[in-house]
Write an enzyme that holds these catalytic residues in place. Structure first.
Site, PDB file in Angstrom:
ATOM      1  CB  THR A 157      65.486 -64.802 -37.200  1.00 23.27           C
ATOM      2  OG1 THR A 157      65.921 -63.544 -36.707  1.00 23.27           O
ATOM      3  CG2 THR A 157      64.890 -65.617 -36.082  1.00 23.27           C
TER       4      THR A 157
ATOM      5  N   PRO B 131      64.593 -70.171 -38.538  1.00 20.48           N
ATOM      6  CG  PRO B 131      62.734 -71.367 -39.269  1.00 20.48           C
ATOM      7  CD  PRO B 131      64.221 -71.331 -39.342  1.00 20.48           C
ATOM      8  CG  ASP B 132      62.445 -66.886 -33.357  1.00 19.64           C
ATOM      9  OD1 ASP B 132      61.424 -67.315 -33.918  1.00 19.64           O
ATOM     10  OD2 ASP B 132      62.541 -65.734 -32.914  1.00 19.64           O
ATOM     11  CG  PHE B 133      62.230 -72.694 -30.174  1.00 21.45           C
ATOM     12  CD1 PHE B 133      62.413 -73.379 -31.360  1.00 21.45           C
ATOM     13  CD2 PHE B 133      62.711 -73.269 -28.996  1.00 21.45           C
ATOM     14  CE1 PHE B 133      63.069 -74.594 -31.388  1.00 21.45           C
ATOM     15  CE2 PHE B 133      63.365 -74.491 -29.013  1.00 21.45           C
ATOM     16  CZ  PHE B 133      63.552 -75.151 -30.205  1.00 21.45           C
ATOM     17  NE  ARG B 134      59.744 -69.673 -25.738  1.00 20.81           N
ATOM     18  CZ  ARG B 134      60.799 -70.473 -25.699  1.00 20.81           C
ATOM     19  NH1 ARG B 134      61.890 -70.164 -26.365  1.00 20.81           N
ATOM     20  NH2 ARG B 134      60.752 -71.599 -25.021  1.00 20.81           N
TER      21      ARG B 134
ATOM     22  CG  ASN C 188      71.416 -69.605 -31.329  1.00 21.35           C
ATOM     23  OD1 ASN C 188      70.364 -69.690 -30.711  1.00 21.35           O
ATOM     24  ND2 ASN C 188      71.819 -68.489 -31.908  1.00 21.35           N
TER      25      ASN C 188
ATOM     26  CG  ASP D 167      72.876 -71.444 -35.382  1.00 22.26           C
ATOM     27  OD1 ASP D 167      74.003 -71.163 -34.953  1.00 22.26           O
ATOM     28  OD2 ASP D 167      71.904 -70.660 -35.288  1.00 22.26           O
TER      29      ASP D 167
ATOM     30  CG  HIS E 243      70.577 -75.157 -25.247  1.00 22.62           C
ATOM     31  ND1 HIS E 243      69.599 -74.240 -25.527  1.00 22.62           N
ATOM     32  CD2 HIS E 243      70.708 -75.151 -23.894  1.00 22.62           C
ATOM     33  CE1 HIS E 243      69.164 -73.700 -24.393  1.00 22.62           C
ATOM     34  NE2 HIS E 243      69.825 -74.236 -23.393  1.00 22.62           N
TER      35      HIS E 243
ATOM     36  CB  CYS F 283      75.035 -95.442 -31.041  1.00 19.80           C
ATOM     37  SG  CYS F 283      73.990 -96.820 -30.539  1.00 19.80           S
TER      38      CYS F 283
ATOM     39  CB  CYS G 151      73.954 -97.447 -34.099  1.00 19.01           C
ATOM     40  SG  CYS G 151      75.662 -97.916 -33.833  1.00 19.01           S
TER      41      CYS G 151
ATOM     42  CB  CYS H  91      74.244-101.793 -31.616  1.00 17.18           C
ATOM     43  SG  CYS H  91      73.803-100.126 -31.130  1.00 17.18           S
TER      44      CYS H  91
ATOM     45  CB  SER I 191      62.379 -65.409 -25.498  1.00 19.40           C
ATOM     46  OG  SER I 191      62.784 -66.741 -25.264  1.00 19.40           O
TER      47      SER I 191
ATOM     48  CG  ASP J  93      65.604 -56.185 -37.307  1.00 15.24           C
ATOM     49  OD1 ASP J  93      65.077 -57.303 -37.201  1.00 15.24           O
ATOM     50  OD2 ASP J  93      66.491 -55.921 -38.141  1.00 15.24           O
TER      51      ASP J  93
HETATM   52  P1  CNA Z   1      63.493 -67.905 -28.616  1.00 14.57           P
HETATM   53  O1  CNA Z   1      62.789 -68.224 -27.357  1.00 14.57           O
HETATM   54  O2  CNA Z   1      62.929 -68.415 -29.893  1.00 14.57           O
HETATM   55  O3  CNA Z   1      63.566 -66.303 -28.674  1.00 14.57           O
HETATM   56  C1  CNA Z   1      64.133 -65.647 -29.783  1.00 14.57           C
HETATM   57  C2  CNA Z   1      63.971 -64.164 -29.558  1.00 14.57           C
HETATM   58  O4  CNA Z   1      64.613 -63.512 -30.628  1.00 14.57           O
HETATM   59  C3  CNA Z   1      62.508 -63.702 -29.553  1.00 14.57           C
HETATM   60  O5  CNA Z   1      62.202 -63.107 -28.302  1.00 14.57           O
HETATM   61  C4  CNA Z   1      62.429 -62.676 -30.690  1.00 14.57           C
HETATM   62  O6  CNA Z   1      61.793 -61.476 -30.302  1.00 14.57           O
HETATM   63  C5  CNA Z   1      63.880 -62.365 -30.973  1.00 14.57           C
HETATM   64  N1  CNA Z   1      64.133 -62.097 -32.387  1.00 14.57           N
HETATM   65  C6  CNA Z   1      63.890 -62.897 -33.452  1.00 14.57           C
HETATM   66  N2  CNA Z   1      64.300 -62.314 -34.594  1.00 14.57           N
HETATM   67  C7  CNA Z   1      64.797 -61.097 -34.235  1.00 14.57           C
HETATM   68  C8  CNA Z   1      65.358 -60.021 -34.960  1.00 14.57           C
HETATM   69  N3  CNA Z   1      65.506 -60.056 -36.284  1.00 14.57           N
HETATM   70  N4  CNA Z   1      65.764 -58.922 -34.276  1.00 14.57           N
HETATM   71  C9  CNA Z   1      65.608 -58.847 -32.917  1.00 14.57           C
HETATM   72  N5  CNA Z   1      65.104 -59.846 -32.179  1.00 14.57           N
HETATM   73  C10 CNA Z   1      64.695 -60.954 -32.831  1.00 14.57           C
HETATM   74  O7  CNA Z   1      65.014 -68.343 -28.570  1.00 14.57           O
HETATM   75  P2  CNA Z   1      66.002 -68.464 -27.332  1.00 14.57           P
HETATM   76  O8  CNA Z   1      67.332 -68.659 -27.925  1.00 14.57           O
HETATM   77  O9  CNA Z   1      65.793 -67.413 -26.329  1.00 14.57           O
HETATM   78  O10 CNA Z   1      65.486 -69.827 -26.673  1.00 14.57           O
HETATM   79  C11 CNA Z   1      66.303 -70.813 -26.422  1.00 14.57           C
HETATM   80  C12 CNA Z   1      66.027 -72.073 -27.256  1.00 14.57           C
HETATM   81  C13 CNA Z   1      65.762 -71.832 -28.727  1.00 14.57           C
HETATM   82  C14 CNA Z   1      67.270 -72.868 -27.235  1.00 14.57           C
HETATM   83  O11 CNA Z   1      66.979 -74.123 -26.697  1.00 14.57           O
HETATM   84  C15 CNA Z   1      67.751 -73.009 -28.684  1.00 14.57           C
HETATM   85  O12 CNA Z   1      68.423 -74.217 -28.862  1.00 14.57           O
HETATM   86  C16 CNA Z   1      66.509 -72.934 -29.449  1.00 14.57           C
HETATM   87  N6  CNA Z   1      66.631 -72.610 -30.894  1.00 14.57           N
HETATM   88  C17 CNA Z   1      67.843 -72.455 -31.497  1.00 14.57           C
HETATM   89  C18 CNA Z   1      67.915 -72.146 -32.854  1.00 14.57           C
HETATM   90  C19 CNA Z   1      69.267 -71.993 -33.497  1.00 14.57           C
HETATM   91  O13 CNA Z   1      70.221 -72.682 -33.120  1.00 14.57           O
HETATM   92  N7  CNA Z   1      69.414 -71.074 -34.454  1.00 14.57           N
HETATM   93  C20 CNA Z   1      66.744 -71.980 -33.591  1.00 14.57           C
HETATM   94  C21 CNA Z   1      65.507 -72.160 -32.949  1.00 14.57           C
HETATM   95  C22 CNA Z   1      65.469 -72.481 -31.610  1.00 14.57           C
END
Ligand code: CNA
Length: 256
Positions: free
Chosen positions: A28, A33-36, A103, A105, A120, A128, A152, A155, A194, A235
């Site tokens: 992030t 962006p993250d997922f949660r 991640n 990325d 992952h 393909c 592809c 095919c 998370s 953070d």
């Molecule tokens: P998640 O479940 O989205 O959790 C991310 C965690 O990071 C959250 O609990 C937030 O509190 C914490 N967080 C976010 N920003 C900050 C910050 N600045 N400082 C401190 N803490 C922060 O992501 P996980 O990786 O735990 O879950 C696994 C999934 C998310 C995997 O399958 C990934 O492939 C997938 N994902 C990956 C990416 C990427 O590659 N950058 C992006 C989004 C999702």
């Protein structure tokens, strides 16, 4: 609130085989962006649980590709964060043996980390689903910028990135290497995860069962916080800056 980053430095510097487990939270800081996270997380805009389900990918592939066009095949422009760079530096100093990441990325590699275990998968490879012809990141980006579904050339079947969808098994060799590394380690630092996605989330449990040290740095609480030796709900930018300052004062890393 006072966060004792000094104690994190102590544990890492006193360990012989430390590993890092990273999640979307460290990226992030690179603008991905993250997922949660509630307001900015991808889940507030897309249902990642649906888009990343393998059955949904095959039944409605256009959903994944419209998401991927915006969030995956733009990753070439993303830059490593302070945490990616710090982990690479710590590895070069022998203080972190291996980075295990959830991640997709590829920012750890961009920062210079060696032997990253990508649980992952990665969008650098695409194949393909029928004839297994391979396509590079750039070839795939061209396809999805042109068509609603990447197909592809040989095919006409769907081309899928080599990332693990919900409902798919992880690559056995990568998972085994991550578990082997975890078994050998005496300290694990979890950064920006998370810790709810398995099997990655079983790594903290293995660490504690082996009597190794567990450090968790994550803004929001995780299910493993109470079992960790150090939990910092802070953070990651501030954490990275503070750790760098401490390591400089201890002459572990250079002042520049
Ligand atoms: P998640 O479940 O989205 O959790 C991310 C965690 O990071 C959250 O609990 C937030 O509190 C914490 N967080 C976010 N920003 C900050 C910050 N600045 N400082 C401190 N803490 C922060 O992501 P996980 O990786 O735990 O879950 C696994 C999934 C998310 C995997 O399958 C990934 O492939 C997938 N994902 C990956 C990416 C990427 O590659 N950058 C992006 C989004 C999702």
């Amino acid at each position: 609130m006072h966060y004792d980053v000094n104690k994190v430095a102590d544990l890492i510097c006193n360990s012989k085989h430390a590993v890092a487990l990273t999640g979307a939270g460290i990226s992030t800081l690179s603008g991905i962006p993250d997922f949660r996270s509630p307001a900015t997380g991808l889940w507030s805009r897309f249902s990642a649980e649906t888009i990343f389900r393998i059955d949904h990918f095959y039944s409605q592939p256009e959903d994944f590709f419209s998401f991927a066009k915006e969030f995956i095949y733009t990753l070439a422009d993303a830059k490593p964060s302070i945490i990616h760079n710090l982990l690479s530096l710590l590895q070069s100093k022998g203080l972190i043996r291996r980075v295990i990441t959830q991640n997709i990325d590829t920012l750890h590699q961009k920062a210079g980390s060696q032997g990253v275990l990508e649980l992952h998968g990665s969008p650098l490879k695409n194949y393909c689903v029928r004839c297994e012809s391979c396509y590079s990141f750039d070839e795939m980006r061209t396809k999805i910028n042109r068509d609603t579904i990447a197909r592809c050339d040989k095919c006409q079947n769907i081309v899928k990135p080599d990332i693990i969808f919900f409902g798919e098994l992880l690559h056995e060799n990568v998972l085994q290497a991550a578990f082997n590394e975890t078994e050998k380690s005496d300290c694990c630092i979890v950064l920006g995860s998370s810790l709810v996605v398995y099997p990655a989330a079983s790594i903290p449990d293995m660490i504690k069962r082996n009597g190794a040290k567990l450090i968790i740095v994550n803004r929001d609480r995780t299910p493993y916080d109470s079992r960790a030796d150090i939990t910092l709900n802070m953070d990651l930018q501030s954490f990275g800056e503070e750790l760098i300052d401490i390591l400089k004062k201890r002459n572990i890393i250079g002042a520049s």
